[in-house]
Design a protein around this motif. Structure first.
Motif, PDB file in Angstrom:
ATOM      1  N   ALA A 170      32.111  39.905  54.241  1.00  0.00           N
ATOM      2  CA  ALA A 170      33.321  40.434  53.600  1.00  0.00           C
ATOM      3  C   ALA A 170      33.983  39.349  52.747  1.00  0.00           C
ATOM      4  CB  ALA A 170      34.288  40.934  54.667  1.00  0.00           C
ATOM      5  N   HIS A 171      34.000  38.119  53.273  1.00  0.00           N
ATOM      6  CA  HIS A 171      34.600  37.012  52.522  1.00  0.00           C
ATOM      7  C   HIS A 171      33.797  36.725  51.251  1.00  0.00           C
ATOM      8  CE1 HIS A 171      36.588  33.218  51.710  1.00  0.00           C
ATOM      9  NE2 HIS A 171      35.393  32.637  51.637  1.00  0.00           N
ATOM     10  N   GLU A 172      32.455  36.695  51.400  1.00  0.00           N
ATOM     11  CA  GLU A 172      31.602  36.390  50.251  1.00  0.00           C
ATOM     12  C   GLU A 172      31.703  37.473  49.180  1.00  0.00           C
ATOM     13  OE1 GLU A 172      29.723  33.728  49.499  1.00  0.00           O
ATOM     14  OE2 GLU A 172      30.661  32.756  51.222  1.00  0.00           O
ATOM     15  N   LEU A 173      31.770  38.732  49.597  1.00  0.00           N
ATOM     16  CA  LEU A 173      31.858  39.826  48.622  1.00  0.00           C
ATOM     17  C   LEU A 173      33.248  39.919  48.002  1.00  0.00           C
ATOM     18  CD1 LEU A 173      29.844  42.720  50.331  1.00  0.00           C
ATOM     19  CD2 LEU A 173      29.246  41.494  48.242  1.00  0.00           C
ATOM     20  N   ASN A 174      34.245  39.490  48.747  1.00  0.00           N
ATOM     21  CA  ASN A 174      35.615  39.589  48.260  1.00  0.00           C
ATOM     22  C   ASN A 174      35.839  38.698  47.035  1.00  0.00           C
ATOM     23  OD1 ASN A 174      38.200  40.826  48.677  1.00  0.00           O
ATOM     24  ND2 ASN A 174      38.971  38.816  49.307  1.00  0.00           N
ATOM     25  N   GLN A 175      35.126  37.560  46.990  1.00  0.00           N
ATOM     26  CA  GLN A 175      35.327  36.630  45.871  1.00  0.00           C
ATOM     27  C   GLN A 175      34.883  37.228  44.532  1.00  0.00           C
ATOM     28  OE1 GLN A 175      34.247  32.504  46.547  1.00  0.00           O
ATOM     29  NE2 GLN A 175      34.355  32.809  48.765  1.00  0.00           N
ATOM     30  N   PRO A 176      33.619  37.718  44.409  1.00  0.00           N
ATOM     31  CA  PRO A 176      33.254  38.313  43.114  1.00  0.00           C
ATOM     32  C   PRO A 176      34.071  39.558  42.784  1.00  0.00           C
ATOM     33  CG  PRO A 176      31.520  38.681  44.746  1.00  0.00           C
ATOM     34  CD  PRO A 176      32.473  37.689  45.323  1.00  0.00           C
ATOM     35  N   LEU A 177      34.455  40.343  43.803  1.00  0.00           N
ATOM     36  CA  LEU A 177      35.266  41.532  43.532  1.00  0.00           C
ATOM     37  C   LEU A 177      36.637  41.147  42.977  1.00  0.00           C
ATOM     38  CD1 LEU A 177      34.411  43.762  46.648  1.00  0.00           C
ATOM     39  CD2 LEU A 177      33.701  44.124  44.270  1.00  0.00           C
ATOM     40  N   ASN A 178      37.243  40.079  43.510  1.00  0.00           N
ATOM     41  CA  ASN A 178      38.541  39.620  43.000  1.00  0.00           C
ATOM     42  C   ASN A 178      38.414  39.151  41.557  1.00  0.00           C
ATOM     43  OD1 ASN A 178      40.240  40.109  45.181  1.00  0.00           O
ATOM     44  ND2 ASN A 178      39.758  38.139  46.156  1.00  0.00           N
ATOM     45  N   ILE A 179      37.307  38.414  41.287  1.00  0.00           N
ATOM     46  CA  ILE A 179      37.103  37.940  39.921  1.00  0.00           C
ATOM     47  C   ILE A 179      36.920  39.116  38.970  1.00  0.00           C
ATOM     48  CG2 ILE A 179      35.495  36.669  38.424  1.00  0.00           C
ATOM     49  CD1 ILE A 179      34.985  34.798  40.814  1.00  0.00           C
ATOM     50  N   ILE A 180      36.150  40.128  39.390  1.00  0.00           N
ATOM     51  CA  ILE A 180      35.947  41.312  38.557  1.00  0.00           C
ATOM     52  C   ILE A 180      37.267  42.030  38.307  1.00  0.00           C
ATOM     53  CG2 ILE A 180      34.934  43.630  38.557  1.00  0.00           C
ATOM     54  CD1 ILE A 180      32.522  42.416  40.049  1.00  0.00           C
ATOM     55  N   ARG A 181      38.086  42.166  39.351  1.00  0.00           N
ATOM     56  CA  ARG A 181      39.370  42.858  39.201  1.00  0.00           C
ATOM     57  C   ARG A 181      40.286  42.117  38.216  1.00  0.00           C
ATOM     58  NH1 ARG A 181      40.990  42.710  44.077  1.00  0.00           N
ATOM     59  NH2 ARG A 181      42.494  41.004  43.879  1.00  0.00           N
ATOM     60  N   LEU A 182      40.384  40.804  38.369  1.00  0.00           N
ATOM     61  CA  LEU A 182      41.247  40.015  37.478  1.00  0.00           C
ATOM     62  C   LEU A 182      40.735  40.040  36.041  1.00  0.00           C
ATOM     63  CD1 LEU A 182      41.930  36.925  39.776  1.00  0.00           C
ATOM     64  CD2 LEU A 182      43.559  38.719  39.129  1.00  0.00           C
ATOM     65  N   THR A 183      39.412  40.001  35.875  1.00  0.00           N
ATOM     66  CA  THR A 183      38.848  40.028  34.530  1.00  0.00           C
ATOM     67  C   THR A 183      39.114  41.372  33.859  1.00  0.00           C
ATOM     68  OG1 THR A 183      37.096  38.520  35.250  1.00  0.00           O
ATOM     69  CG2 THR A 183      36.728  39.672  33.184  1.00  0.00           C
ATOM     70  N   LEU A 184      38.974  42.468  34.617  1.00  0.00           N
ATOM     71  CA  LEU A 184      39.268  43.790  34.069  1.00  0.00           C
ATOM     72  C   LEU A 184      40.745  43.916  33.668  1.00  0.00           C
ATOM     73  CD1 LEU A 184      37.184  46.093  36.436  1.00  0.00           C
ATOM     74  CD2 LEU A 184      36.820  45.726  33.988  1.00  0.00           C
ATOM     75  N   LEU A 185      41.638  43.336  34.479  1.00  0.00           N
ATOM     76  CA  LEU A 185      43.063  43.342  34.128  1.00  0.00           C
ATOM     77  C   LEU A 185      43.286  42.570  32.832  1.00  0.00           C
ATOM     78  CD1 LEU A 185      44.754  42.790  37.624  1.00  0.00           C
ATOM     79  CD2 LEU A 185      44.841  44.862  36.214  1.00  0.00           C
ATOM     80  N   ASN A 186      42.563  41.465  32.691  1.00  0.00           N
ATOM     81  CA  ASN A 186      42.650  40.649  31.472  1.00  0.00           C
ATOM     82  C   ASN A 186      42.210  41.442  30.250  1.00  0.00           C
ATOM     83  OD1 ASN A 186      43.687  38.109  31.135  1.00  0.00           O
ATOM     84  ND2 ASN A 186      41.952  37.060  32.073  1.00  0.00           N
ATOM     85  N   ILE A 187      41.072  42.137  30.385  1.00  0.00           N
ATOM     86  CA  ILE A 187      40.549  42.925  29.267  1.00  0.00           C
ATOM     87  C   ILE A 187      41.524  44.038  28.902  1.00  0.00           C
ATOM     88  CG2 ILE A 187      38.723  44.521  28.596  1.00  0.00           C
ATOM     89  CD1 ILE A 187      36.793  42.820  30.257  1.00  0.00           C
ATOM     90  N   THR A 188      42.050  44.716  29.925  1.00  0.00           N
ATOM     91  CA  THR A 188      43.021  45.783  29.683  1.00  0.00           C
ATOM     92  C   THR A 188      44.247  45.241  28.948  1.00  0.00           C
ATOM     93  OG1 THR A 188      42.300  46.928  31.689  1.00  0.00           O
ATOM     94  CG2 THR A 188      44.449  47.545  30.791  1.00  0.00           C
ATOM     95  N   ASN A 189      44.718  44.078  29.341  1.00  0.00           N
ATOM     96  CA  ASN A 189      45.886  43.456  28.706  1.00  0.00           C
ATOM     97  C   ASN A 189      45.603  43.116  27.244  1.00  0.00           C
ATOM     98  OD1 ASN A 189      48.590  42.230  28.881  1.00  0.00           O
ATOM     99  ND2 ASN A 189      47.473  40.290  28.594  1.00  0.00           N
ATOM    100  N   ILE A 190      44.363  42.625  26.984  1.00  0.00           N
ATOM    101  CA  ILE A 190      44.001  42.308  25.602  1.00  0.00           C
ATOM    102  C   ILE A 190      43.974  43.575  24.759  1.00  0.00           C
ATOM    103  CG2 ILE A 190      42.059  41.566  24.139  1.00  0.00           C
ATOM    104  CD1 ILE A 190      41.445  39.455  26.268  1.00  0.00           C
ATOM    105  N   MET A 191      43.359  44.613  25.285  1.00  0.00           N
ATOM    106  CA  MET A 191      43.221  45.852  24.529  1.00  0.00           C
ATOM    107  C   MET A 191      44.570  46.493  24.250  1.00  0.00           C
ATOM    108  SD  MET A 191      39.846  47.472  26.358  1.00  0.00           S
ATOM    109  CE  MET A 191      39.857  48.937  25.309  1.00  0.00           C
TER     110      MET A 191
END
Length: 226
Positions: A170-191
């Motif tokens: 759960a800890h190992e999977l949580n890291q890439p999922l958090n990065i994906i979530r933050l990156t998607l928020l970044n893309i949404t903010n740019i758009m």
């Protein structure tokens, strides 16, 4: 002459009494021995070379579920049909005749109720007598409850290990999922708010792809472990 006759008669009576007492003592000893075997807190079985059952004490009855009175004329292989390893009285006799020790024979079988029983048995060879053929006496130690408790401990250990692994996964999977979530928020903010930075979106999408690959590798590793 009369004195000598009386003396001999007394000696004969004393000898007859001594023989009677010795005979009774032997009979008592044999009876006590049979009772000890019958009531022993261990399974005791006596077999002929062809596997015929000559004796089967109460503990053996308790463990197997078969009464000795029901086993008349039967062979051990007919009673313990799924024994592992297969009961081989002839092989036991050969080993004992060679002088090999038979003191750690492990046998597992299903009793009358279907419960799996495991015994650790030792064998002793008894010579033939006037009315009894050569036979082997097997005395066992019941390992069933010990092995069941051992298996429960192993299972508990497995569950504990799985719990630790699940936490780590759960800890190992949580890291890439958090990065994906933050990156998607970044893309949404740019758009929505910073269209002038749209040239950064491909790099961010590539970052998301990398994190998806990372998560897939973690899952694939767990699948191979399983």
């Amino acid at each position: 002459v009369r004195y000598r006759t009386d003396s001999f008669q007394r000696r004969a009576e004393e000898l007859e009494l001594a023989v009677a007492e010795a005979t009774q003592a032997l009979a008592d000893t044999a009876r006590d021995g049979q009772r000890l075997i019958r009531e022993a807190n261990a399974p005791i079985v006596t077999l002929t070379e062809n596997g015929s059952i000559l004796a089967w004490n109460r503990n053996a009855e308790k463990l197997t579920g078969f009464n000795f009175s029901d086993l008349a004329g039967q062979k051990i292989g007919q009673v313990l049909v799924d024994a592992s390893p297969t009961m081989d009285p002839e092989g036991l006799f050969k080993r004992l005749h060679r002088g090999d020790a038979v003191d750690s024979l492990r046998i597992s079988f299903s009793n009358k109720e279907g419960r799996r029983i495991t015994l650790l048995m030792g064998g002793t060879l008894l010579p033939a007598s006037k009315d009894t053929p050569e036979r082997v006496v097997l005395v066992g130690q019941d390992l069933t409850e010990y092995l069941e408790r051992e298996q429960q401990l192993v299972q508990a250990s497995k569950m504990s290990t799985l719990g630790e692994m699940a936490t780590g996964m759960a800890h190992e999977l949580n890291q890439p999922l958090n990065i994906i979530r933050l990156t998607l928020l970044n893309i949404t903010n740019i758009m929505e708010k910073k269209p002038e930075k749209m040239d950064q979106v491909p790099a961010k999408l590539e970052r998301i792809n990398e994190q998806v690959d990372r998560a897939a590798k973690i899952i694939d590793h767990m699948r191979r472990f399983g």
